[in-house]
Design a protein around this motif. Structure first.
Motif, PDB file in Angstrom:
ATOM      1  N   TRP A   1      -6.865  -7.104   5.912  1.00 16.91           N
ATOM      2  CA  TRP A   1      -6.979  -5.764   5.335  1.00 16.91           C
ATOM      3  C   TRP A   1      -7.569  -5.825   3.930  1.00 16.91           C
TER       4      TRP A   1
ATOM      5  N   ARG B   1     -14.223   0.572   2.889  1.00 21.65           N
ATOM      6  CA  ARG B   1     -13.250   1.677   2.846  1.00 21.65           C
ATOM      7  C   ARG B   1     -13.451   2.531   1.596  1.00 21.65           C
TER       8      ARG B   1
ATOM      9  N   VAL C   1      -3.119   4.697   5.076  1.00 21.04           N
ATOM     10  CA  VAL C   1      -2.819   3.499   5.863  1.00 21.04           C
ATOM     11  C   VAL C   1      -2.100   2.504   4.961  1.00 21.04           C
TER      12      VAL C   1
ATOM     13  N   PRO D   1      -0.840  -1.180   4.391  1.00 21.74           N
ATOM     14  CA  PRO D   1      -1.294  -2.471   4.920  1.00 21.74           C
ATOM     15  C   PRO D   1      -0.357  -3.097   5.948  1.00 21.74           C
TER      16      PRO D   1
ATOM     17  N   THR E   1       1.206  -1.741   8.244  1.00 19.66           N
ATOM     18  CA  THR E   1       1.114  -1.101   9.564  1.00 19.66           C
ATOM     19  C   THR E   1      -0.184  -1.460  10.287  1.00 19.66           C
ATOM     20  N   VAL E   2      -1.072  -2.180   9.618  1.00 21.75           N
ATOM     21  CA  VAL E   2      -2.377  -2.518  10.200  1.00 21.75           C
ATOM     22  C   VAL E   2      -2.227  -3.689  11.170  1.00 21.75           C
TER      23      VAL E   2
ATOM     24  N   THR F   1      -8.093  -5.412  11.677  1.00 20.76           N
ATOM     25  CA  THR F   1      -9.179  -4.924  10.829  1.00 20.76           C
ATOM     26  C   THR F   1     -10.438  -5.681  11.231  1.00 20.76           C
TER      27      THR F   1
ATOM     28  N   ALA G   1     -10.186  -0.204  11.726  1.00 18.64           N
ATOM     29  CA  ALA G   1      -8.834  -0.763  11.704  1.00 18.64           C
ATOM     30  C   ALA G   1      -8.014  -0.106  12.798  1.00 18.64           C
TER      31      ALA G   1
ATOM     32  N   ARG H   1      -3.914   0.852  13.629  1.00 19.39           N
ATOM     33  CA  ARG H   1      -2.551   0.975  13.128  1.00 19.39           C
ATOM     34  C   ARG H   1      -1.628   1.084  14.333  1.00 19.39           C
TER      35      ARG H   1
ATOM     36  N   LYS I   1      -8.303   3.742  12.810  1.00 17.66           N
ATOM     37  CA  LYS I   1      -8.328   4.204  11.431  1.00 17.66           C
ATOM     38  C   LYS I   1      -9.547   3.646  10.702  1.00 17.66           C
ATOM     39  N   ARG I   2      -9.985   4.400   9.727  1.00 19.32           N
ATOM     40  CA  ARG I   2     -11.032   3.979   8.795  1.00 19.32           C
ATOM     41  C   ARG I   2     -12.288   3.452   9.482  1.00 19.32           C
TER      42      ARG I   2
END
Length: 162
Positions: free
Chosen positions: A18, A27, A54, A56, A58-59, A62, A76, A78, A87-88
């Motif tokens: 991440w 990001r 987000v 980190p 919970t990631v 990535t 990413a 989650r 995400k992202r």
């Protein structure tokens, strides 16, 4: 690493941490673009509601896409129970329309399967019609808006069963 053909070149999606330098830079670029694109909406709701940032820890995955050695995209996942949330997802403007988004999405779906997820869910906004079209082409279907996105006007949510 996952590799995808792109015209005469190759797109490599590499799993990274991440806090990887390229991931952080991508990001940041995404945040700047989305802040500008949705400035009027963000002014109305104020701070981003809890649960949308987000954390980190919970990631679960990535990935950074590289084209000709340049970091050009980010994605990413989650963890959300038996599901994962995309995400992202971001592609640098210079590489939009070059299959980078599809490569990122495929790598994220492979990672989700490896994590044992039953589906991928995501939220996007009404001012990202290219993303909405791409998700539809890639087999994602609209679902009701899920928490915490009901607090964002115009949220569009999608799922893909794995």
């Amino acid at each position: 690493m996952t590799a995808f053909a792109q015209g005469t070149g190759l797109i490599e999606v590499r799993p990274v941490s991440w806090d990887d330098t390229a991931a952080v830079a991508l990001r940041r670029a995404m945040t700047e673009e989305m802040d500008a694109r949705y400035a009027d909406m963000l002014a109305v709701i104020g701070l981003v509601p809890e649960g949308m940032n987000v954390e980190p820890e919970t990631v679960a995955y990535t990935g950074v896409a590289y084209a000709e050695g340049d970091a050009v995209g980010h994605v990413a996942l989650r963890a959300l129970g038996d599901d994962v949330e995309l995400k992202r997802m971001f592609v640098a403007p210079s590489h939009r329309g070059t299959r980078v988004a599809r490569a990122l999405l495929a790598a994220a779906e492979d990672a989700a399967r490896a994590l044992g997820a039953s589906r991928v869910v995501l939220q996007t906004g009404p001012r990202q019609p290219d993303a909405v079209r791409m998700y539809g082409r890639e087999g994602y279907t609209r679902i009701p808006v899920f928490p915490p996105y009901e607090r964002l006007p115009g949220s569009l949510c999608f799922e893909k069963l794995l």
